[in-house]
Scaffold this motif. Structure first.
Motif, PDB file in Angstrom:
ATOM      1  N   THR B   2      -1.129  10.544  -6.844  1.00  0.00           N
ATOM      2  CA  THR B   2      -0.838   9.238  -6.254  1.00  0.00           C
ATOM      3  C   THR B   2      -2.037   8.741  -5.471  1.00  0.00           C
ATOM      4  O   THR B   2      -2.642   9.487  -4.702  1.00  0.00           O
ATOM      5  N   LYS B   3      -2.355   7.458  -5.654  1.00  0.00           N
ATOM      6  CA  LYS B   3      -3.501   6.890  -4.968  1.00  0.00           C
ATOM      7  C   LYS B   3      -3.073   6.227  -3.655  1.00  0.00           C
ATOM      8  O   LYS B   3      -1.925   5.835  -3.493  1.00  0.00           O
ATOM      9  N   GLU B   4      -4.014   6.151  -2.750  1.00  0.00           N
ATOM     10  CA  GLU B   4      -3.751   5.500  -1.471  1.00  0.00           C
ATOM     11  C   GLU B   4      -4.740   4.367  -1.276  1.00  0.00           C
ATOM     12  O   GLU B   4      -5.917   4.499  -1.614  1.00  0.00           O
ATOM     13  N   THR B   5      -4.273   3.264  -0.693  1.00  0.00           N
ATOM     14  CA  THR B   5      -5.206   2.185  -0.380  1.00  0.00           C
ATOM     15  C   THR B   5      -5.961   2.574   0.895  1.00  0.00           C
ATOM     16  O   THR B   5      -5.595   3.527   1.584  1.00  0.00           O
ATOM     17  N   HIS B   8      -3.805   2.862   4.044  1.00  0.00           N
ATOM     18  CA  HIS B   8      -2.688   3.801   4.049  1.00  0.00           C
ATOM     19  C   HIS B   8      -2.359   4.314   5.449  1.00  0.00           C
ATOM     20  O   HIS B   8      -1.203   4.344   5.873  1.00  0.00           O
ATOM     21  N   ASP B  20       6.322   5.579  -3.998  1.00  0.00           N
ATOM     22  CA  ASP B  20       5.354   5.518  -5.085  1.00  0.00           C
ATOM     23  C   ASP B  20       5.606   4.268  -5.903  1.00  0.00           C
ATOM     24  O   ASP B  20       6.722   4.012  -6.322  1.00  0.00           O
ATOM     25  N   TRP B  24       0.682   4.330  -6.885  1.00  0.00           N
ATOM     26  CA  TRP B  24       0.151   4.184  -5.533  1.00  0.00           C
ATOM     27  C   TRP B  24       1.225   4.525  -4.515  1.00  0.00           C
ATOM     28  O   TRP B  24       2.395   4.240  -4.723  1.00  0.00           O
ATOM     29  N   HIS B  25       0.791   5.090  -3.398  1.00  0.00           N
ATOM     30  CA  HIS B  25       1.683   5.388  -2.289  1.00  0.00           C
ATOM     31  C   HIS B  25       1.670   4.164  -1.371  1.00  0.00           C
ATOM     32  O   HIS B  25       0.695   3.936  -0.659  1.00  0.00           O
ATOM     33  N   HIS B  51      -3.535  -2.418  -4.164  1.00  0.00           N
ATOM     34  CA  HIS B  51      -3.336  -1.690  -5.419  1.00  0.00           C
ATOM     35  C   HIS B  51      -3.641  -2.571  -6.619  1.00  0.00           C
ATOM     36  O   HIS B  51      -3.875  -2.080  -7.706  1.00  0.00           O
ATOM     37  N   HIS B 140     -11.555  -0.427  -7.483  1.00  0.00           N
ATOM     38  CA  HIS B 140     -11.688   0.665  -6.526  1.00  0.00           C
ATOM     39  C   HIS B 140     -12.562   0.287  -5.330  1.00  0.00           C
ATOM     40  O   HIS B 140     -12.631   1.026  -4.356  1.00  0.00           O
ATOM     41  N   ASN B 199     -13.594  -2.525   0.687  1.00  0.00           N
ATOM     42  CA  ASN B 199     -12.731  -1.496   1.267  1.00  0.00           C
ATOM     43  C   ASN B 199     -13.097  -1.128   2.692  1.00  0.00           C
ATOM     44  O   ASN B 199     -12.236  -0.979   3.553  1.00  0.00           O
TER      45      ASN B 199
END
Lengths: 127, 367
Positions: B2-5, B8, B20, B24-25, B51, B140, B199
């Protein structure tokens, strides 16, 4: 005497409370309601209907999803919380005083309560 | 995995319930979906939608390439404007829906659904053969923050952002030395903005928006309210209301398709034919006539016959009724005012076919 001292909880998040007249009150645990979020719909059974332990007897819906509610022990419904059906959001306030679901007469063996947990143990199990 | 921004940690600190979503979480709610929903309708809300995918298209054949992959006429898209598009396959079925922004000469940005980035990229690369074009997935590297609600514009002005821009316009801006792209778009039916930021500045921007937003009653908003907000506005959710077996015409998106686009595009034959004669199914909006809630996947009946399936359904906090979208057979009998039935827990419940959107949209801003 606090309410949580006297209840038994099923792992499927229902509580069972023995009343003075030997009926039982069944409701959802505060943990379950918190997980569900805003409750917007509730469907309860009719008085007189019998359910076996583990059978679905009601449905609750939050904004997100519908969830089924299971009988913690076998029983016959003797009273339903009709006021809650009209204002299911009250469940988010309190799961006991105004937020109970049904009252039942037990129809099964006392051993049906063996797998139910005391509130503190139920809470611990969640962690 | 699971990906996190990059936000997060902020969500966790704010006590959000995390779920989820599309790998993504993500925060589903911070306090209450209904409360968050009403905050966006009445004041302003802040969403982390990092996301979502950002794909940049450049090169001298950019326009011809985009003309081939979407039914919309990108030749009419001018600098700093955006257009809602779909990505059809050769049969007209929807690979995704997206927004295309023109950022410069031969320079476009596509914002697409998180769950579809890989499919979109594969499709775009396959379709780019013979075009002098660069397809650059920057998903990303960027965070996307949505500021939505009637007070969103006031808030951004207060922050010193010059937001004198119409709906579906994107402008470069700067805040505390950080470069932003500020787009007057959203997914709530309200006026508002989506702000694209690198980011590494996303946390700073998040904090700043919440800080300046305090006097406007801002709250962070989770995906739960994002869903109820978009459904009240009858905005489609890919995977629920759109999929590869549904064309834009069947999905009720004919309004977005130009009839006079000269360039050929994927699925054009099917889509143009359906614009004239309709598809085999159509998307309808409905309102439940009792307190039951129709959910994704429930069957729809009309005159005792199964005619379709619910694609989205929820409670509408604004209407105090339960609403939904469904695909039904494309027959004239089922139209606004018709009573259909939804099978809910083995019982049929009446619903009325109503016009979409369910709640009037307030996102069209002209300058």
């Amino acid at each position: 005497m606090s309410f949580t001292e006297n209840i038994l909880c099923a792992k499927s998040h229902e509580y069972l409370l023995k009343n003075e007249d030997d009926t039982y009150t069944v409701g959802l645990t505060d943990y379950a309601v918190e997980q569900l979020g805003d409750i917007v719909f509730l469907e309860l059974p009719e008085v007189g209907v019998e359910f076996g332990k583990g059978e679905v007897f009601a449905t609750v819906e939050s904004v997100k999803a519908a969830s089924e509610i299971y009988m913690p022990i076998s029983g016959k419904v003797v009273e339903v919380n009709a006021a809650l059906v009209d204002a299911p959001e009250q469940l988010n306030e309190d799961v006991f005083e105004n937020g109970w679901l049904v009252k039942i007469e037990a129809t099964g063996d006392a051993s049906e309560q063996d797998d139910l947990l005391e509130y503190e143990d139920y809470k611990e199990e969640l962690e | 995995m699971t990906k996190e921004t990059f936000l997060h940690e902020k969500h966790v600190q704010l006590g959000a319930k995390m779920v989820d979503f599309a790998g993504w979480h993500m925060p589903v709610q911070y306090t209450s979906i209904i409360e968050e929903h009403n905050t966006v309708r009445n004041a302003v809300g802040l969403f982390d939608v990092s996301h979502m995918g950002e794909v940049f298209v450049s090169g001298k054949d950019s326009l011809d390439f985009l003309q081939k992959i979407v039914p919309q006429d990108i030749s009419k898209l001018v600098y700093e404007k955006a257009v809602y598009c779909q990505l059809p396959n050769l049969d007209g079925g929807l690979i995704d829906d997206l927004i295309i922004y023109k950022l410069g000469i031969n320079y476009y940005m596509i914002i697409c659904n998180a769950s579809r980035i890989d499919e979109d990229l594969n499709w775009m690369v396959r379709n780019s053969k013979g075009f002098d074009v660069k397809i650059d997935n920057q998903s990303h590297n960027y965070s996307l923050l949505a500021v939505q609600g009637p007070k969103a514009d006031m808030l951004l002005r207060k922050m010193g952002l010059d937001t004198a821009q119409e709906s579906f316009t994107i402008k470069a801006a700067e805040l505390c030395g950080h470069k932003l792209l500020v787009s007057r778009t959203g997914y709530t039916g309200e006026d508002g903005y989506e702000v694209l930021v690198e980011n590494k500045f996303s946390e700073e921007l998040w904090d700043k928006i919440l800080e300046f937003g305090q006097e406007f009653g801002i709250k962070p908003i989770g995906l739960g309210a994002r869903d109820t907000l978009r459904l009240e506005a009858a905005l489609h959710l890919y995977g629920n209301d759109l999929d590869e077996n549904s064309t834009p015409v069947e999905a009720g998106l004919s309004w977005s398709i130009p009839k006079d686009k000269i360039a050929d595009y994927n699925g054009k034959k099917v889509i143009m034919e359906q614009l004239l004669n309709g598809g085999s199914k159509k998307l309808i909006g409905f309102k439940m006539l009792d307190k039951n809630i129709a959910r994704h996947g429930y069957d729809v009946y009309y005159n005792g016959e199964k005619v379709g399936v619910v694609t989205s359904g929820c409670v509408s906090p604004v209407l105090g009724a339960n609403i939904g979208l469904a695909y039904v057979k494309n027959v004239k009998d089922i139209c606004t005012g018709s009573v259909i039935q939804v099978m809910i827990r083995e019982k049929l419940h009446d619903a009325e076919v109503v016009k979409r959107p369910f709640v009037a949209k307030k996102n069209k801003v002209k300058i």
